[in-house]
Design a protein around this motif. Structure first.
Motif, PDB file in Angstrom:
ATOM      1  N   ASP A  95       0.637  -1.178   0.004  1.00  0.00           N
ATOM      2  CA  ASP A  95       0.221  -0.084   0.126  1.00  0.00           C
ATOM      3  C   ASP A  95       0.844   1.419   0.065  1.00  0.00           C
ATOM      4  OD1 ASP A  95       0.908   0.070   2.609  1.00  0.00           O
ATOM      5  OD2 ASP A  95      -1.003  -0.044   3.544  1.00  0.00           O
ATOM      6  N   GLN A  96       2.094   1.169   0.061  1.00  0.00           N
ATOM      7  CA  GLN A  96       3.025   2.262   0.010  1.00  0.00           C
ATOM      8  C   GLN A  96       2.858   2.762  -1.572  1.00  0.00           C
ATOM      9  OE1 GLN A  96       5.075   3.649   2.660  1.00  0.00           O
ATOM     10  NE2 GLN A  96       3.523   2.474   3.609  1.00  0.00           N
ATOM     11  N   LYS A  97       2.895   4.049  -1.740  1.00  0.00           N
ATOM     12  CA  LYS A  97       2.924   4.665  -3.093  1.00  0.00           C
ATOM     13  C   LYS A  97       4.572   4.885  -3.598  1.00  0.00           C
ATOM     14  CE  LYS A  97      -1.742   6.308  -3.051  1.00  0.00           C
ATOM     15  NZ  LYS A  97      -2.809   7.459  -3.319  1.00  0.00           N
ATOM     16  N   LYS A  98       4.788   4.487  -4.744  1.00  0.00           N
ATOM     17  CA  LYS A  98       5.970   4.505  -5.381  1.00  0.00           C
ATOM     18  C   LYS A  98       5.985   4.665  -6.943  1.00  0.00           C
ATOM     19  CE  LYS A  98       8.304   1.219  -2.180  1.00  0.00           C
ATOM     20  NZ  LYS A  98       8.581   2.369  -1.107  1.00  0.00           N
ATOM     21  N   GLU A 112       4.791   8.578 -11.814  1.00  0.00           N
ATOM     22  CA  GLU A 112       3.497   8.641 -10.918  1.00  0.00           C
ATOM     23  C   GLU A 112       3.643   7.605  -9.629  1.00  0.00           C
ATOM     24  OE1 GLU A 112      -0.336   8.212 -12.490  1.00  0.00           O
ATOM     25  OE2 GLU A 112       0.511   8.647 -14.561  1.00  0.00           O
ATOM     26  N   ASN A 113       3.339   8.168  -8.315  1.00  0.00           N
ATOM     27  CA  ASN A 113       3.450   7.302  -7.492  1.00  0.00           C
ATOM     28  C   ASN A 113       1.992   6.416  -7.170  1.00  0.00           C
ATOM     29  OD1 ASN A 113       6.015   8.118  -6.853  1.00  0.00           O
ATOM     30  ND2 ASN A 113       5.367   9.584  -5.215  1.00  0.00           N
ATOM     31  N   LYS A 114       2.207   5.071  -7.105  1.00  0.00           N
ATOM     32  CA  LYS A 114       0.987   4.471  -6.862  1.00  0.00           C
ATOM     33  C   LYS A 114       1.156   3.022  -5.883  1.00  0.00           C
ATOM     34  CE  LYS A 114      -1.082   5.350 -11.654  1.00  0.00           C
ATOM     35  NZ  LYS A 114      -2.141   6.131 -10.956  1.00  0.00           N
ATOM     36  N   THR A 115       0.013   2.646  -5.450  1.00  0.00           N
ATOM     37  CA  THR A 115       0.532   1.509  -4.367  1.00  0.00           C
ATOM     38  C   THR A 115       0.800   0.190  -5.603  1.00  0.00           C
ATOM     39  OG1 THR A 115      -1.833   0.609  -4.936  1.00  0.00           O
ATOM     40  CG2 THR A 115      -1.415   2.088  -3.143  1.00  0.00           C
ATOM     41  N   TRP A 116       1.236  -0.640  -5.152  1.00  0.00           N
ATOM     42  CA  TRP A 116       1.753  -1.789  -6.092  1.00  0.00           C
ATOM     43  C   TRP A 116       0.729  -2.205  -6.876  1.00  0.00           C
ATOM     44  CZ3 TRP A 116       0.491  -7.009  -7.329  1.00  0.00           C
ATOM     45  CH2 TRP A 116       1.409  -7.471  -8.032  1.00  0.00           C
ATOM     46  N   ASP A 118      -2.347  -0.729  -7.801  1.00  0.00           N
ATOM     47  CA  ASP A 118      -2.493   0.174  -8.545  1.00  0.00           C
ATOM     48  C   ASP A 118      -1.655   0.093  -9.949  1.00  0.00           C
ATOM     49  OD1 ASP A 118      -4.934   0.815  -7.208  1.00  0.00           O
ATOM     50  OD2 ASP A 118      -3.964   2.800  -6.416  1.00  0.00           O
ATOM     51  N   ALA A 119      -0.405   0.289  -9.618  1.00  0.00           N
ATOM     52  CA  ALA A 119       0.704   0.148 -10.499  1.00  0.00           C
ATOM     53  C   ALA A 119       0.555  -1.073 -11.566  1.00  0.00           C
ATOM     54  CB  ALA A 119       2.069   0.110  -9.953  1.00  0.00           C
ATOM     55  N   TRP A 155       8.420   0.126  -8.104  1.00  0.00           N
ATOM     56  CA  TRP A 155       7.817  -1.174  -7.955  1.00  0.00           C
ATOM     57  C   TRP A 155       8.199  -1.933  -9.119  1.00  0.00           C
ATOM     58  CZ3 TRP A 155       6.303  -2.052  -3.408  1.00  0.00           C
ATOM     59  CH2 TRP A 155       5.533  -1.387  -2.623  1.00  0.00           C
TER      60      TRP A 155
END
Length: 166
Positions: A95-98, A112-116, A118-119, A155
């Motif tokens: 759930d970390q955004k990267k 863009e920073n997204k959760t795993w 969402d990425a 990610w």
């Protein structure tokens, strides 16, 4: 005498890898070694149980772990991996955004920073999937692309898939 992980590291540093595959296991030289060993001696080979999987289903035999992690931490229930600034892999919460790296015929850094998760969906919708790394050449290729990210980590498509940690 070494643990399985120590034996694998030794073989990879000094040779290629632990013995693996049906052809290698049926080799005459191996049969001679096994026949000459004490009946109470057990010898490691390259088969292992693993619950880490690439998001596109590719084999996960290539390893590039962060050296300060021990095997317990690889299977600690984390569901995704990220690069660190040295190109080594480590776990992080999904759930970390990267930023993240997708691939099609080439690797594409998405800043863009997204959760795993969402990425993963973003890459599948716009490209093919999150990046999969199966050898050292791909590792170097992706590592170079990751240097342009806005954070120290990006990610990739590797995750822990063991249901309920069994």
């Amino acid at each position: 005498m070494k643990t399985w992980q120590e034996a694998q590291r030794y073989c990879r540093e000094k040779h290629t890898d632990l013995i693996s595959g049906l052809k290698q296991l049926q080799d005459e030289e191996l049969k001679n070694v096994m026949n000459s060993a004490d009946k109470e001696t057990y010898i490691y080979f390259g088969l292992f149980r693993d619950t880490w999987r690439w998001s596109d289903g590719s084999s996960f035999s290539f390893r590039h772990w962060n050296n300060d992690l021990n095997n317990q931490q690889y299977n600690s229930g984390q569901c995704a991996f990220a690069f660190n600034d040295e190109g080594r892999w480590k776990t992080d919460s999904c759930d970390q955004k990267k930023p993240f790296i997708c691939y099609n015929d080439k690797v594409i850094l998405i800043k863009e920073n997204k959760t795993w998760e969402d990425a993963l969906y973003y890459c599948r919708d716009h490209y093919h999937d999150l990046v999969t790394i199966t050898n050292q050449d791909e590792q170097r290729w992706v590592q170079e692309k990751a240097k342009n990210a806005s954070t120290d980590h990006v990610w990739m498509g590797l995750r822990y898939t063991c249901t309920l940690d069994f």
